[in-house]
Design an enzyme around this catalytic site. Sequence first.
Site, PDB file in Angstrom:
ATOM      1  CB  SER A 214      -0.643  -0.305   1.577  1.00  0.00           C
ATOM      2  OG  SER A 214      -2.059   0.454   1.626  1.00  0.00           O
ATOM      3  CG  ASP A 433      -6.510  -2.422  -3.630  1.00  0.00           C
ATOM      4  OD1 ASP A 433      -7.102  -1.738  -3.258  1.00  0.00           O
ATOM      5  OD2 ASP A 433      -5.027  -2.472  -3.648  1.00  0.00           O
ATOM      6  CG  HIS A 462      -5.201  -2.778   0.246  1.00  0.00           C
ATOM      7  ND1 HIS A 462      -4.701  -2.478  -0.781  1.00  0.00           N
ATOM      8  CD2 HIS A 462      -4.599  -2.205   0.897  1.00  0.00           C
ATOM      9  CE1 HIS A 462      -4.119  -1.250  -0.554  1.00  0.00           C
ATOM     10  NE2 HIS A 462      -3.931  -1.058   0.361  1.00  0.00           N
TER      11      HIS A 462
END
Length: 525
Positions: A214, A433, A462
Amino acid sequence: MRKLISLSVAALAVAASSGTAVAQAATPERSSALVFGACPADLATPYPHLTCANVKVPIDYANPGAGTTTLLISKSAATDPAKRRGVMLVDPGGPGGGGAEYIGRLTRADASGRTRLPAKVLAAYDVIGLDPRGVAHSSPISCVDPSTWAGPQPDPDAGANRTKLWKFWDNFSAACAKNAGPLLGHMGTRDVAQDMDQIRAQLGESKISYLGFSYGTYLGAVYGTLFPSRVDRMILDGNVDPTPERLWYKATLAQNEKMEKRHDAWLSWVAKYDDVFHLGTTLDQTRAAWKATLTEFRTTPHGQVGGSELLSLAYGSAMSESLWIPLAQALSDYVVNHDDSMLVAFAAPSADAANENYNASYNAVICRDAPFPAETIEYERDAGRSAQTSQFAYLNMWTSGAACASWAVPSQQRVLPTGAGLPPILMFNSVDDAATPYEGALKMHQALPSSVLVTELDSGKHTVFSGPFISTNPAAQQIGADYLVDGKLPAGDISIPGHALPVPTAAPASGTPSALPRTALLGAE
């Protein structure tokens, strides 16, 4: 004893002041040492296999004489010293997520001996978790009393609350300027990337491998831009679009419609199991149950939980299917049995020092990294447009950047990754996502020409690699392990089938759910 190498802080100052993209060009090395020992109790108790060390780094790399700050790193040593090939730093994302604890999750075996990182990766690497500057155990910053984050918070969508909420975030920004200390002006991703290279040097490694999730994908790309010759192998999973000048402002806007689609995916899954949850057999029916519940909590909060807290909970559930069963059970308990206990327990916000540190460090990074609008009318205009297709638009506006409108520390221009000089690297992204949309992953892929992109189809989770066992993708595990250990990459960009979704039973969910951070998390679980 291995010869340990470190960077000259004077050379770092030269590199920072010159604006040179490839920072290691003027970084002579010297001997140094890190001593690993017992970790703090909150790490040692759940993860007794970890050891920890402190690393001192300059607060300001442009002015290294202005003082230092202390970072904590944790280590899970390679399980087979004969196969050890180096160190791998891990960042779970956020920003504001602590890596020192996170690697415990990745490396601790369950009752059957399984680990989230493949066994052959654990045999080959010392896995290093970094609590970035200002985060968790690394000289944590704080802005306000933790009770500030107790619920119920004002409804983010109500027009009547806007003046109150702008004042809330203005006061928060002012409190950060007053209370966060000298680190506040040096919390950007560029600073953390320079810290990473200090850690590499003090570990005595000429190169490091890296696993970033991320927000950690942007951190890894920035490190690779500043220090390309120091990169051995790198996995970026759940990729941030690095191209917008207003990096984090645009990232937030890009999430909203995707989050709505992902929320509908959960509600469709709930409808598939009406025999368990009794909320309807169609998306329209389960959506109606959710909307009615949200309206009721907005109108009359239940203890600490109102509309803002329920929306934050739904936002969190979009990240991973790990939350799908308990959230559906909690909603069913409320709608069918008129029992709000599980839903309230699940959605109640944390009002402790850890959550305050998360909120403080999250905002300190995004507000420093790149520009945000200065005029509140622009935030409201863009959120209003986005709210036409997403119930998360105003929540995201307030929790992911409203503080930056009055932030005391000027923003920098974001570092634009170039990929120049990087070895082959591996990227993962699921096609749906919502936190880091696929379109942004393609932009990161384009910015890093040596990257190979593995796309997980039929998935909106995610991050893809080394996730919780409930959402493990065996193909991703194999590809990631082969690359990290053997240097083997797919011949080109490929797609893999999505992982299996959870299957609920009629038994109620067990255990007390943990509250989610109020700030919209951009990190792995």
